[in-house]
Design an enzyme around this catalytic site. Structure first.
Site, PDB file in Angstrom:
ATOM      1  N   TYR A 172      -6.493  -4.501  -9.939  1.00  0.00           N
ATOM      2  CA  TYR A 172      -5.373  -4.355  -8.926  1.00  0.00           C
ATOM      3  C   TYR A 172      -5.173  -5.692  -8.067  1.00  0.00           C
ATOM      4  O   TYR A 172      -3.974  -6.117  -8.052  1.00  0.00           O
ATOM      5  CB  TYR A 172      -5.804  -3.272  -8.074  1.00  0.00           C
ATOM      6  CG  TYR A 172      -4.739  -3.014  -6.869  1.00  0.00           C
ATOM      7  CD1 TYR A 172      -3.506  -2.364  -7.084  1.00  0.00           C
ATOM      8  CD2 TYR A 172      -5.193  -3.264  -5.414  1.00  0.00           C
ATOM      9  CE1 TYR A 172      -2.658  -2.206  -6.125  1.00  0.00           C
ATOM     10  CE2 TYR A 172      -4.287  -3.085  -4.525  1.00  0.00           C
ATOM     11  CZ  TYR A 172      -3.012  -2.586  -4.915  1.00  0.00           C
ATOM     12  OH  TYR A 172      -2.048  -2.435  -3.840  1.00  0.00           O
TER      13      TYR A 172
ATOM     14  N   LYS B 245      -1.668  -8.082  -8.139  1.00  0.00           N
ATOM     15  CA  LYS B 245      -1.169  -8.473  -7.055  1.00  0.00           C
ATOM     16  C   LYS B 245      -0.932  -9.783  -6.767  1.00  0.00           C
ATOM     17  O   LYS B 245       0.141 -10.183  -6.336  1.00  0.00           O
ATOM     18  CB  LYS B 245      -1.610  -7.465  -5.768  1.00  0.00           C
ATOM     19  CG  LYS B 245      -1.196  -5.940  -5.940  1.00  0.00           C
ATOM     20  CD  LYS B 245       0.236  -5.812  -6.096  1.00  0.00           C
ATOM     21  CE  LYS B 245       0.254  -4.105  -6.094  1.00  0.00           C
ATOM     22  NZ  LYS B 245       1.804  -3.772  -6.360  1.00  0.00           N
TER      23      LYS B 245
ATOM     24  N   SER C   3       0.395  -6.672  -2.215  1.00  0.00           N
ATOM     25  CA  SER C   3      -0.749  -6.007  -1.532  1.00  0.00           C
ATOM     26  C   SER C   3      -1.315  -7.218  -0.752  1.00  0.00           C
ATOM     27  O   SER C   3      -1.589  -8.172  -1.428  1.00  0.00           O
ATOM     28  CB  SER C   3      -1.461  -5.105  -2.163  1.00  0.00           C
ATOM     29  OG  SER C   3      -2.546  -4.736  -1.607  1.00  0.00           O
TER      30      SER C   3
END
Length: 256
Positions: A160, A164, A147
């Site tokens: 998150y 990533k 991402s």
């Protein structure tokens, strides 16, 4: 005049995790349309079966892989099934994720553990299983779906963004180790892409803000991301490994 071949995945056997919807589903469609035999993975048959049926109805080849890949055993058995059904194993797309956006004080152990199991540990075990299943004389390709949060983070994305970013480290390390066997490992970093899974974090105002900051003047689509994944999995990217491709309309590395 030199004829440039279309991006071709003919007869390659691929496994795409989290392919019941969104980017994974579109990647399964596109790989099948380019000639691949596609293993469609997700947690439940109700997610997997419609994708397999759609691909077959369009003349493609696909089979369902109903597995929870959030464990070493789960992803190993998924890869083993793909190899058995396809007779070989060529492509792994580590796409599955389980995501919660939370402010730092709100992060809980169970959230961290589940996000790590699906988004990081499964990538480790997936790379291990794929490398064991790929033939030494053919090599293969692994594409990790990260991402732009790994490159440029926002509030409420502590876990998150960390996962990533860690995925990009796994990509480079695996590429360094597996290159001698002809196995290429790359990552794509999508920006905000409208999917079923991202719906809860989207609204018209936020989308308009994102569009205004994007040099190409629109949000990305699942088709945009899937095309990039197919490219990295194909022979057209035969000398590309250890790379991170931001598929984001230019938003990460510009300031408008």
């Amino acid at each position: 005049m030199t004829v440039i071949p279309k991006l071709d995945l003919q007869d390659r056997v691929a496994l795409i995790t989290g392919a019941g919807n969104g980017i994974g589903r579109e990647t399964a469609r596109q790989m099948a349309a380019r000639g691949a035999v596609v293993g469609v993975n997700d947690l439940k048959a109700e997610f997997v079966d419609p994708v397999v049926e759609e691909i077959r109805a369009a003349g493609g080849r696909a089979f369902g892989v109903v597995r929870n890949i959030a464990s070493r055993e789960g992803i190993q058995s998924a890869v083993e099934q793909a190899r058995a059904e396809g007779g070989r194993f060529d492509i792994l797309v580590n796409n599955a994720a389980w995501v919660r956006y939370q402010a730092v004080p709100e992060v809980q152990p169970e959230t961290v553990e589940r996000m790590l199991d699906v988004g990081f540990k499964a990538v480790v075990w997936g790379i291990q299983a794929a490398a064991a299943a790929m033939e030494p004389d053919r090599g293969g390709a692994i594409v990790n779906v990260a991402s732009t949060a790994a490159l440029r983070s926002t509030p409420n994305s502590l876990v998150y963004a960390g996962i990533k970013a860690g995925m990009l480290g796994l990509t480079r390390a695996a590429a360094a180790e597996l290159g001698a066997r002809g196995i290429r490992v790359n990552a794509v970093c999508p920006s905000a892409v409208p999917t079923e899974g991202t719906q809860r974090n989207r609204n018209a105002e936020r989308d308009a803000f994102r569009v205004a900051r994007t040099p190409l003047g629109r949000l990305g689509t699942v088709q945009d991301i899937a095309r990039s994944i197919c490219y990295l999995a194909s022979d057209e990217a035969g000398f590309v490994t250890a790379q991170t491709l931001a598929v984001d309309g230019g938003v990460t590395f510009t300031n408008i």
